[in-house]
Design a protein around this motif. Structure first.
Motif, mmCIF file in Angstrom:
data_model
loop_
_atom_site.group_PDB
_atom_site.id
_atom_site.type_symbol
_atom_site.label_atom_id
_atom_site.label_comp_id
_atom_site.label_asym_id
_atom_site.label_seq_id
_atom_site.Cartn_x
_atom_site.Cartn_y
_atom_site.Cartn_z
ATOM 1 N N ASP A 23 -14.141 -64.682 66.377
ATOM 2 C CA ASP A 23 -12.714 -64.445 66.212
ATOM 3 C C ASP A 23 -12.078 -64.979 67.525
ATOM 4 N N ASP A 24 -12.475 -65.114 68.718
ATOM 5 C CA ASP A 24 -11.602 -65.656 69.683
ATOM 6 C C ASP A 24 -11.849 -67.179 69.740
ATOM 7 N N GLN A 25 -12.944 -67.833 69.123
ATOM 8 C CA GLN A 25 -13.131 -68.908 69.349
ATOM 9 C C GLN A 25 -12.506 -69.823 68.128
ATOM 10 N N ASN A 26 -11.807 -69.212 67.121
ATOM 11 C CA ASN A 26 -11.832 -69.995 65.998
ATOM 12 C C ASN A 26 -10.419 -69.449 65.530
ATOM 13 N N GLU A 27 -9.875 -70.252 64.448
ATOM 14 C CA GLU A 27 -8.489 -70.085 63.934
ATOM 15 C C GLU A 27 -8.296 -68.727 63.037
ATOM 16 N N ILE A 28 -9.138 -68.324 62.181
ATOM 17 C CA ILE A 28 -9.012 -67.338 61.358
ATOM 18 C C ILE A 28 -10.000 -65.949 61.697
ATOM 19 N N THR A 29 -9.246 -65.242 61.870
ATOM 20 C CA THR A 29 -10.048 -63.699 62.011
ATOM 21 C C THR A 29 -10.596 -63.266 60.863
ATOM 22 N N PRO A 30 -12.072 -62.995 60.692
ATOM 23 C CA PRO A 30 -12.735 -62.324 59.630
ATOM 24 C C PRO A 30 -11.702 -61.359 58.991
ATOM 25 N N ALA A 31 -11.722 -61.391 57.497
ATOM 26 C CA ALA A 31 -10.951 -60.447 56.878
ATOM 27 C C ALA A 31 -11.979 -59.127 56.953
ATOM 28 N N VAL A 32 -13.196 -59.097 56.849
ATOM 29 C CA VAL A 32 -14.374 -58.200 56.672
ATOM 30 C C VAL A 32 -15.463 -58.413 57.456
ATOM 31 N N TYR A 47 -23.661 -70.962 62.491
ATOM 32 C CA TYR A 47 -22.344 -70.411 61.562
ATOM 33 C C TYR A 47 -21.195 -70.619 62.224
ATOM 34 N N TYR A 48 -21.092 -71.357 63.231
ATOM 35 C CA TYR A 48 -19.753 -71.818 63.659
ATOM 36 C C TYR A 48 -19.475 -72.745 62.774
ATOM 37 N N GLY A 49 -20.196 -73.779 62.381
ATOM 38 C CA GLY A 49 -19.921 -74.746 61.357
ATOM 39 C C GLY A 49 -19.600 -74.121 60.123
ATOM 40 N N SER A 50 -20.385 -73.209 59.621
ATOM 41 C CA SER A 50 -20.102 -72.568 58.416
ATOM 42 C C SER A 50 -18.722 -72.101 58.332
ATOM 43 N N TRP A 51 -18.315 -71.387 59.430
ATOM 44 C CA TRP A 51 -17.107 -70.762 59.636
ATOM 45 C C TRP A 51 -15.919 -71.789 59.435
ATOM 46 N N ARG A 52 -16.029 -72.909 60.060
ATOM 47 C CA ARG A 52 -15.186 -73.983 59.987
ATOM 48 C C ARG A 52 -14.954 -74.491 58.671
#
Ligand code: NAD
Length: 290
Positions: A153-162, A120-125
């Motif tokens: 949240d800490d390891q990526n650029e964008i904080t999930p909105a929901v 899901y980290y790949g998905s998030w990118r």
């Protein structure tokens, strides 16, 4: 088809500035055959926020109901979700395109990672890029416990909105809510009515509060969630219940009533434990033709 109403549903501003109706309509476990009628009825009742998923296998029917409604696209808020078998950067981008095509839309309002499993980290990118391209107005997650939410949240650029998680009087998610609030993540409840559990509708605390407001248990539960600043997406296939579930903006629970409902928390899921290894293995093997 009856004329869509002009009922105004309050919105909440997400962490990127976009507005989300605080009350929407879910279509989990509504068969593809029934979905077009159900969503048409929901839009006629006044819902403008729809929650589906590729795993529900009814996105195309949701799309047909949207198209037939004639409701301007910018008056609708449409969410769909990425299933585990499409996790990873490239698969997620492809799955997003297929969902959009089935929905008949040229952009989404909210795209969620359905389950915190697989890559899901790949998905998030992929989702961060889709968001930057304007293909979806917001991105978020579902079924993330606080530890997974904080790490993403800490390891990526964008904080999930929901973060859309099971939340109802028997599973109140107080700690999850606190963590989300601290990080600007909007808490959204799935299964707000305990997925229709009879012990919720007959609970004496809830029936007592409902009677004193001349409201139903469903309305009290939805109101309780809204007063906790939680977005709700109840489901019903029946038009009279769709209307009932929308009719929650003309009364308020007192602090004392809110506190009485707090006592019903069991701290445990009544549906699916996302930390049960057998359950995780089961879900990870469910594949959809998405
Ligand atoms: P829900 O809590 O909305 O319960 C729905 C059931 O409650 C109905 O089938 C009906 O039996 C009953 N009901 C509805 N309105 C009623 C009323 N006014 N009076 C009496 N009974 C009533 O359950 P849900 O559909 O599982 O959850 C809502 C939405 O959340 C789903 O449709 C879906 O969009 C989403 N969801 C997401 C996930 C996830 O993993 N992200 C999981 C489950 C559901």
């Amino acid at each position: 088809m009856s004329t869509p109403t002009t009922l105004t549903i309050p919105t909440v501003t997400l962490n990127n500035g976009i507005e989300m109706p605080t009350l929407g309509f879910g279509v989990y476990a509504v068969s593809p055959e029934e979905t077009e009628r159900v969503v048409t009825d929901a839009l006629a009742a006044g819902y403008r926020h729809l929650d589906t998923a590729s795993a529900y296998e009814n996105e195309a029917a949701v799309g047909r109901a949207i198209a037939a409604s004639g409701i301007p696209r910018d008056e609708l808020f449409v969410t769909t979700k990425l299933w585990i078998s499409d996790a990873g950067e490239e698969p997620a981008r492809r799955a997003f395109g297929r969902s959009l095509e089935r929905l008949g839309l040229d952009r989404l309002d909210l795209y969620l990672i359905h389950q915190p499993y697989g890559d899901y980290y790949g998905s998030w990118r992929a989702m961060e890029k889709l968001y930057a391209e304007g293909a979806t107005r917001a991105i978020g997650v579902s079924n993330f416990h606080p530890d997974r939410l904080v790490d993403l949240d800490d390891q990526n650029e964008i904080t999930p909105a929901v973060d859309q998680v099971e939340t109802h009087p028997f599973f109140q998610r107080t700690v999850d809510h606190q963590v989300m609030a601290e990080r600007g993540v909007q808490h959204e409840s799935w299964g707000p009515l305990g997925q229709g559990r009879s012990d919720l509708f007959t609970d004496p605390v809830l029936t007592g509060i409902a009677a004193s407001h001349e409201k139903t248990v469903a309305q009290v539960v939805l109101r309780w969630l809204l007063q906790r600043d939680i977005v709700v997406i109840p489901k019903s296939a029946r038009p009279e219940r769709m209307r009932e579930n929308l009719d929650v903006f003309d009364f308020a629970l007192t602090d004392e009533e809110m506190a009485r409902i707090t006592t019903l928390d069991t701290g445990a899921s009544t549906a699916f434990d996302h930390r049960d290894p057998a359950g995780v293995a089961f879900l990870g093997n469910v594949r959809f033709d998405t």
